[in-house]
Design a protein around this motif. Structure first.
Motif, mmCIF file in Angstrom:
data_model
loop_
_atom_site.group_PDB
_atom_site.id
_atom_site.type_symbol
_atom_site.label_atom_id
_atom_site.label_comp_id
_atom_site.label_asym_id
_atom_site.label_seq_id
_atom_site.Cartn_x
_atom_site.Cartn_y
_atom_site.Cartn_z
ATOM 1 N N PHE A 46 0.792 -1.224 0.000
ATOM 2 C CA PHE A 46 0.000 0.000 0.000
ATOM 3 C C PHE A 46 0.828 1.280 0.000
ATOM 4 N N GLN A 47 2.115 1.180 0.316
ATOM 5 C CA GLN A 47 2.954 2.364 0.178
ATOM 6 C C GLN A 47 3.524 2.485 -1.234
ATOM 7 N N ASN A 48 3.230 1.509 -2.073
ATOM 8 C CA ASN A 48 3.614 1.550 -3.484
ATOM 9 C C ASN A 48 2.353 1.280 -4.302
ATOM 10 N N PRO A 49 1.396 2.211 -4.306
ATOM 11 C CA PRO A 49 0.073 1.946 -4.886
ATOM 12 C C PRO A 49 0.113 1.733 -6.392
ATOM 13 N N HIS A 50 -0.863 0.973 -6.861
ATOM 14 C CA HIS A 50 -1.021 0.736 -8.289
ATOM 15 C C HIS A 50 -1.351 2.062 -8.973
ATOM 16 N N PRO A 51 -0.717 2.358 -10.112
ATOM 17 C CA PRO A 51 -0.877 3.688 -10.720
ATOM 18 C C PRO A 51 -2.279 3.994 -11.231
ATOM 19 N N THR A 52 -3.072 2.973 -11.594
ATOM 20 C CA THR A 52 -4.407 3.246 -12.146
ATOM 21 C C THR A 52 -5.535 2.737 -11.255
ATOM 22 N N ARG A 53 -5.198 2.084 -10.166
ATOM 23 C CA ARG A 53 -6.225 1.488 -9.313
ATOM 24 C C ARG A 53 -6.581 2.425 -8.157
ATOM 25 N N ARG A 54 -7.878 2.586 -7.920
ATOM 26 C CA ARG A 54 -8.352 3.360 -6.777
ATOM 27 C C ARG A 54 -8.540 2.414 -5.597
ATOM 28 N N SER A 55 -7.970 2.742 -4.447
ATOM 29 C CA SER A 55 -8.069 1.894 -3.267
ATOM 30 C C SER A 55 -8.505 2.707 -2.071
ATOM 31 N N VAL A 56 -9.201 2.043 -1.138
ATOM 32 C CA VAL A 56 -9.543 2.679 0.126
ATOM 33 C C VAL A 56 -9.416 1.640 1.235
ATOM 34 N N LEU A 57 -8.838 2.043 2.349
ATOM 35 C CA LEU A 57 -8.669 1.196 3.521
ATOM 36 C C LEU A 57 -9.450 1.846 4.652
ATOM 37 N N LEU A 58 -10.355 1.084 5.268
ATOM 38 C CA LEU A 58 -11.252 1.638 6.278
ATOM 39 C C LEU A 58 -11.116 0.890 7.592
ATOM 40 N N LEU A 59 -11.221 1.658 8.682
ATOM 41 C CA LEU A 59 -11.150 1.099 10.034
ATOM 42 C C LEU A 59 -12.401 1.507 10.793
ATOM 43 N N ALA A 60 -13.068 0.527 11.421
ATOM 44 C CA ALA A 60 -14.277 0.797 12.204
ATOM 45 C C ALA A 60 -13.965 0.686 13.693
ATOM 46 N N GLU A 61 -14.470 1.650 14.476
ATOM 47 C CA GLU A 61 -14.253 1.661 15.921
ATOM 48 C C GLU A 61 -15.581 1.884 16.643
ATOM 49 N N ILE A 62 -15.765 1.203 17.742
ATOM 50 C CA ILE A 62 -16.899 1.430 18.625
ATOM 51 C C ILE A 62 -16.365 1.964 19.944
ATOM 52 N N ASP A 63 -16.754 3.186 20.274
ATOM 53 C CA ASP A 63 -16.288 3.837 21.503
ATOM 54 C C ASP A 63 -14.772 3.771 21.632
ATOM 55 N N GLY A 64 -14.088 3.983 20.482
ATOM 56 C CA GLY A 64 -12.631 4.033 20.481
ATOM 57 C C GLY A 64 -11.939 2.690 20.375
ATOM 58 N N VAL A 65 -12.712 1.589 20.329
ATOM 59 C CA VAL A 65 -12.130 0.250 20.219
ATOM 60 C C VAL A 65 -12.239 -0.229 18.779
ATOM 61 N N SER A 66 -11.135 -0.663 18.191
ATOM 62 C CA SER A 66 -11.136 -1.147 16.810
ATOM 63 C C SER A 66 -11.885 -2.470 16.735
ATOM 64 N N VAL A 67 -12.911 -2.534 15.866
ATOM 65 C CA VAL A 67 -13.759 -3.726 15.802
ATOM 66 C C VAL A 67 -13.890 -4.307 14.401
ATOM 67 N N GLY A 68 -13.475 -3.580 13.371
ATOM 68 C CA GLY A 68 -13.626 -4.086 12.016
ATOM 69 C C GLY A 68 -12.819 -3.288 11.024
ATOM 70 N N ALA A 69 -12.677 -3.837 9.838
ATOM 71 C CA ALA A 69 -11.885 -3.183 8.798
ATOM 72 C C ALA A 69 -12.401 -3.609 7.437
ATOM 73 N N ALA A 70 -12.079 -2.809 6.441
ATOM 74 C CA ALA A 70 -12.448 -3.126 5.062
ATOM 75 C C ALA A 70 -11.367 -2.613 4.123
ATOM 76 N N GLU A 71 -11.209 -3.321 3.017
ATOM 77 C CA GLU A 71 -10.372 -2.802 1.927
ATOM 78 C C GLU A 71 -11.133 -2.969 0.629
ATOM 79 N N ALA A 72 -10.982 -2.011 -0.251
ATOM 80 C CA ALA A 72 -11.680 -2.043 -1.529
ATOM 81 C C ALA A 72 -10.780 -1.461 -2.605
ATOM 82 N N HIS A 73 -10.896 -2.034 -3.798
ATOM 83 C CA HIS A 73 -10.053 -1.616 -4.919
ATOM 84 C C HIS A 73 -10.889 -1.630 -6.194
#
Length: 319
Positions: A46-73
């Protein structure tokens, strides 16, 4: 309960490691011999991203506690691929739905279709409730390593198999690109959107450079008959994650099938893999095969692969 979803900045290493750990833990629930991308591999990717691909990395927290994550491209004019993981103790609280909603909002102007993968029936039910349909089911199969290989390697009469590690030799590049394109047209995808892969030698070289930059060894074999390329196979060994090795494409031209070429390719490539010092710590080889692909399932079983679980790939409108 306060549920918050934030975007992960790949340049923030601590945040990226936390996000990757959430995905790793979420994917592993109820499963065995699971591939988990290491933190070092995530940083390289992810520090060397694909030049034509759109990516998003998501982190979900409940009351400050990390509970889930997602990646999409999403590549241009292709479905947006999304993977969501929620920790076991926080499921059925709307976390996955909020993460998917955030992905849809991010890609609304980029793609019209979304594609998701899951290994659980609960995941299938969730995706169906979000408007996706089952496209294809694949058997995830694993082979324990090291493997005792047949000796000598049996090759069908009139067929030559060449194996190597790294970039495709210049003399074989055009043939490799053509076979790769035909593989994309032939692989069973069920009801999923099929994206054509052009026989583009420059695309092959770009992909090779990216894979090498991310720490992968490319273990490859190509079969030829009557001086024409008729099949290929590829294994990916990550220097960051050497424990689990990935069997990628295996393809044989339709007119040449049923002659043992696929087996010869796979065994030659396994032999090449086992010769590498980097494979000394490898514990199993992982591959995916559509449940409708009976010949490849039979070949894998004959080699020694065992089914670990079933992957379901679903697809539907992004909106």
């Amino acid at each position: 309960m306060s549920l918050r979803v934030s975007t992960v900045d790949p340049q923030q290493v601590a945040q990226l490691r936390r996000w990757n750990g959430l995905l790793r833990d979420g994917y592993a629930v109820g499963r065995q011999r699971v591939w988990a991308r290491s933190d070092d591999a995530a940083i390289a990717q992810f520090q060397n991203p694909h030049p034509t691909r759109r990516s998003v990395l998501l982190l979900a927290e409940i009351d400050g506690v990390s509970v889930g994550a997602a990646e999409a491209h999403a590549n241009p004019e292709e479905p947006a691929d999304v993977e969501i993981a929620v920790l076991d103790g926080f499921r059925r609280q709307g976390v996955g739905r909020v993460l998917l909603g955030a992905v849809r909002g991010t890609f609304r102007t980029v793609a019209s279709t979304i594609r998701a993968e899951t290994y659980s029936e609960a995941g299938v039910a969730f995706a169906l409730s979000e408007g996706l349909d089952v496209g294809v089911r694949e058997s995830r199969q694993v082979l324990d390593l090291p493997i005792a290989l047949e000796s000598p390697n049996r090759t069908p009469s009139g067929v030559d198999v060449l194996s190597w590690v790294g970039s495709c030799p210049d003399s074989l590049l055009e043939s490799w690109a053509v076979l790769r394109s035909r593989m994309s047209d032939d692989v069973p995808l069920g009801d999923l959107t099929r994206t054509a892969v052009p026989a583009d030698v420059e695309a092959v070289r770009r992909n090779e450079r990216r894979m090498v930059d991310q720490g992968y060894l490319l273990v490859r074999s190509l079969a030829s008959a009557n001086q024409a390329a008729v099949g290929y196979t590829e294994i990916l060994l990550s220097r960051h994650d050497p424990e689990i090795v990935h069997q990628d494409d295996t393809f044989v031209e339709k007119t040449m099938r049923g002659r043992g070429i696929g087996r010869a390719l796979k065994m030659a490539n396994l032999r090449r893999l086992m010769s590498l010092p980097e494979s000394a710590s490898s514990r199993f080889l992982q591959t995916y095969t559509a449940l409708s692909n009976a010949p490849m399932l039979a070949l894998n079983r004959a080699i020694g692969f065992e089914e670990a679980d079933i992957l379901t790939v679903l697809e539907g409108p992004l909106g």
